[in-house]
Write a protein that holds these residues in place. Structure first.
Motif, short mmCIF file in Angstrom:
data_model
loop_
_atom_site.label_atom_id
_atom_site.label_comp_id
_atom_site.label_asym_id
_atom_site.label_seq_id
_atom_site.Cartn_x
_atom_site.Cartn_y
_atom_site.Cartn_z
N ASN A 155 0.65 -1.69 -0.40
CA ASN A 155 -0.35 0.41 -0.02
C ASN A 155 0.73 0.90 -0.05
O ASN A 155 0.18 2.48 -0.28
N GLY A 156 2.62 1.45 0.01
CA GLY A 156 3.10 1.88 -0.13
C GLY A 156 3.44 3.09 1.79
O GLY A 156 3.34 3.76 1.53
N ASP A 157 2.31 2.15 2.30
CA ASP A 157 2.22 3.53 3.76
C ASP A 157 2.29 2.31 4.89
O ASP A 157 2.84 2.18 5.80
N GLY A 158 3.46 1.59 4.88
CA GLY A 158 3.91 0.51 5.76
C GLY A 158 3.20 -0.10 6.02
O GLY A 158 3.29 -1.69 6.80
N THR A 159 2.10 -0.68 5.28
CA THR A 159 1.41 -2.58 5.34
C THR A 159 0.99 -3.03 3.89
O THR A 159 0.85 -2.07 2.74
N VAL A 160 0.23 -3.89 3.45
CA VAL A 160 0.35 -4.87 2.97
C VAL A 160 -0.96 -4.87 3.01
O VAL A 160 -1.36 -5.60 3.91
N LYS B 113 0.95 -5.08 8.76
CA LYS B 113 1.54 -3.74 9.00
C LYS B 113 2.56 -4.79 8.26
O LYS B 113 2.97 -5.87 8.51
N LYS B 114 4.11 -4.31 7.56
CA LYS B 114 4.63 -5.31 6.52
C LYS B 114 5.71 -5.65 6.82
O LYS B 114 6.93 -4.61 8.28
N PRO B 115 6.25 -6.61 7.52
CA PRO B 115 8.00 -6.80 8.33
C PRO B 115 8.74 -6.16 7.65
O PRO B 115 9.00 -5.93 6.66
N ASP C 240 8.01 -11.22 -4.21
CA ASP C 240 7.03 -11.17 -5.75
C ASP C 240 5.61 -9.93 -5.09
O ASP C 240 4.95 -9.86 -6.10
N ILE C 241 6.04 -9.70 -3.62
CA ILE C 241 4.84 -8.17 -3.76
C ILE C 241 5.29 -6.98 -4.35
O ILE C 241 5.68 -6.42 -3.96
N ALA C 242 4.54 -6.26 -5.35
CA ALA C 242 4.81 -5.28 -6.14
C ALA C 242 4.71 -3.80 -4.78
O ALA C 242 3.73 -4.11 -4.08
#
Length: 102
Positions: free
Chosen positions: A30-35, A75-77, A99-101
């Motif tokens: 999401n570009g905000d530290g989350t997926v 929250k993106k680790p 593999d996550i854009a």
């Protein structure tokens, strides 16, 4: 002969319907530290309530269930990890963090 043919058709139809329910999941940064990961099935079924986890270094670091819209945001680790959709044997999808854009 008609009985054998009918039985063969019935078995073929039952077999093909077993393959019509493939688990699907895609994840995006999401570009905000989350997926956010979106799950579902190839027949259009919802993934609402399906088990979701994030695995890092062989350990589950985040776990939960897909919401009513079949999404899960976390929250993106730091470092490498895997996002896992698990709806039972044969219904599992794993997405590697690489593999996550972004």
């Amino acid at each position: 002969m008609k009985k054998i043919m009918f039985s063969s058709i019935l078995v073929a139809l039952m077999s093909s319907s077993a393959f019509a329910h493939t688990a699907l999941m895609s994840c995006f940064d999401n570009g905000d530290g989350t997926v956010t990961c979106e799950g579902g099935f190839s027949d259009g079924s919802s993934a609402s309530g399906v088990q979701f986890s994030v695995i890092q270094n062989g350990k589950v670091v985040i776990e939960g269930k897909f919401d009513k819209e079949s999404t899960y945001t976390f929250k993106k680790p730091e470092g490498e990890y895997k996002a896992k959709f698990f709806a039972g044997e044969g219904h599992e999808v794993v997405v590697n963090s690489k593999d996550i854009a972004q």
